[in-house]
Enzyme design. Structure first.
Site, PDB file in Angstrom:
ATOM      1  N   GLN A  35       0.773  -1.380   0.063  1.00  0.00           N
ATOM      2  CA  GLN A  35       0.045  -0.118  -0.120  1.00  0.00           C
ATOM      3  C   GLN A  35       1.053   1.217   0.005  1.00  0.00           C
ATOM      4  O   GLN A  35       0.409   2.317  -0.605  1.00  0.00           O
ATOM      5  CB  GLN A  35      -0.859  -0.089   1.266  1.00  0.00           C
ATOM      6  N   ALA A  41      -6.289   4.339  -0.796  1.00  0.00           N
ATOM      7  CA  ALA A  41      -5.996   4.459   0.843  1.00  0.00           C
ATOM      8  C   ALA A  41      -4.567   4.523   1.119  1.00  0.00           C
ATOM      9  O   ALA A  41      -3.840   4.117   0.459  1.00  0.00           O
ATOM     10  CB  ALA A  41      -6.551   3.382   1.296  1.00  0.00           C
ATOM     11  N   SER A  67      -5.930   1.006   4.410  1.00  0.00           N
ATOM     12  CA  SER A  67      -6.733   0.136   3.406  1.00  0.00           C
ATOM     13  C   SER A  67      -7.565  -1.229   4.020  1.00  0.00           C
ATOM     14  O   SER A  67      -6.610  -1.938   4.925  1.00  0.00           O
ATOM     15  CB  SER A  67      -5.703  -0.369   2.444  1.00  0.00           C
ATOM     16  N   HIS A  91      -7.897  -3.727   2.685  1.00  0.00           N
ATOM     17  CA  HIS A  91      -7.227  -5.054   2.144  1.00  0.00           C
ATOM     18  C   HIS A  91      -6.245  -5.511   3.160  1.00  0.00           C
ATOM     19  O   HIS A  91      -5.852  -6.670   2.990  1.00  0.00           O
ATOM     20  CB  HIS A  91      -6.667  -4.738   0.655  1.00  0.00           C
ATOM     21  N   ASP A  98     -11.857  -7.516  -4.067  1.00  0.00           N
ATOM     22  CA  ASP A  98     -12.446  -6.895  -5.116  1.00  0.00           C
ATOM     23  C   ASP A  98     -12.790  -8.187  -5.967  1.00  0.00           C
ATOM     24  O   ASP A  98     -12.106  -9.038  -6.433  1.00  0.00           O
ATOM     25  CB  ASP A  98     -11.514  -6.127  -5.440  1.00  0.00           C
ATOM     26  N   GLU A 158     -17.830   1.968  -5.102  1.00  0.00           N
ATOM     27  CA  GLU A 158     -17.208   0.735  -5.475  1.00  0.00           C
ATOM     28  C   GLU A 158     -17.976  -0.563  -5.419  1.00  0.00           C
ATOM     29  O   GLU A 158     -17.896  -1.264  -4.423  1.00  0.00           O
ATOM     30  CB  GLU A 158     -15.655   0.409  -4.784  1.00  0.00           C
ATOM     31  N   HIS A 170     -15.982  -3.968  -4.251  1.00  0.00           N
ATOM     32  CA  HIS A 170     -15.353  -4.122  -3.044  1.00  0.00           C
ATOM     33  C   HIS A 170     -16.059  -4.460  -1.973  1.00  0.00           C
ATOM     34  O   HIS A 170     -17.092  -3.934  -1.392  1.00  0.00           O
ATOM     35  CB  HIS A 170     -14.850  -2.735  -2.685  1.00  0.00           C
TER      36      HIS A 170
END
Length: 263
Positions: free
Chosen positions: A144, A165, A170, A172, A179, A228, A231
């Site tokens: 990231q 982010a 984030s 993630h 995603d 999104e 996501h």
């Protein structure tokens, strides 16, 4: 919304360079089709025989307040105000056992509970002739850093912060976000996914498997990122069902529950 789409599209080349550097090579000529997996930004219940028995009860508001601040809890709140520690890595990362788009080893991982729920959801969708693929799952803090720095270099910090982010912010990194995509959008991440058969199915069914669409349309100011539809965030069946029925973002739902958080 138009400006957000512009930033996502114009960032394609930069993103793919970062993804490829995290896996097999530093190939600077990577195809732009692999880029948007790094973009961010965040019905009734079926019975457990249909959606699995991974069903966390929310418990008291006191427990909930503790849970959303615990990095390792599936309810951990991650956004621009509440971040993960730099050294946080999920202890139970596993490789995905679902159709994927990319060969990048890092992004084809999730925490085990989320990975199991994702497989169950995608398998169930397949039975209804809905083909959904995973595009980007876990991303490390280091990845990231590279991603956000690249966006800043290409678009400036203010613009980058609208669709990506900062490190630690984030979802993630939790290993609980994925995603998803489909052939109908050429396996990319696009707002138009929300209007496809697959995207509509996700919107109407993801909560049955413990997932929510983390950044809904029209909630950009609250969620902190553009719409999104691809996501998904895993938070368990109970919480996902309640948020789905409320029509609120995760942040709004927590406030409604009386949790004192900053939005």
């Amino acid at each position: 919304m138009k400006s957000s789409k512009f930033y996502v599209v114009t960032s394609l080349v930069g993103v793919v360079l970062l993804l490829q550097s995290c896996s097999e090579s530093n190939d600077t000529n990577s195809n732009a089709e692999s880029s948007t997996e790094m973009t961010e930004s965040d019905n009734e219940n079926q019975n457990s025989e249909e959606t699995g028995d991974s069903n966390h009860e929310e418990g008291s508001d006191d427990n909930l307040e503790n849970d959303i601040l615990d990095d390792s809890n599936i309810l951990k709140l991650v956004n621009k105000k509440y971040s993960l520690s730099e050294d946080y890595i999920p202890e139970d990362l596993v490789n995905l056992e679902v159709p994927t788009v990319l060969e990048n080893a890092e992004v084809n991982q999730l925490s085990k509970e989320a990975a199991d729920a994702l497989k169950e959801m995608i398998d169930y969708a397949k039975e209804e002739n809905i083909d959904i693929l995973a595009r980007s799952g876990y991303r490390s803090y280091k990845t990231q850093v590279q991603l956000f720095d690249n966006y800043v270099a290409n678009h400036g910090e203010e613009a980058a912060n609208q669709f990506s982010a900062r490190p630690g912010e984030s979802e993630h990194q939790t290993g609980l976000s994925i995603d998803v995509t489909s052939e109908s959008v050429s396996y990319q991440l696009s707002e138009s996914f929300g209007e496809t058969i697959e995207g509509v199915w996700i919107k109407e069914n993801a909560h049955k498997f413990g997932f929510i669409i983390r950044y809904p349309e029209g909630k950009e100011e609250i969620a902190g990122y553009q719409y999104e539809p691809w996501h998904l965030r895993y938070i368990g069946n109970d919480m996902a069902q309640n948020i789905y029925e409320s029509g609120l973002t995760y942040e709004e739902y927590l406030v409604e529950r009386g949790i004192d958080i900053e939005i």
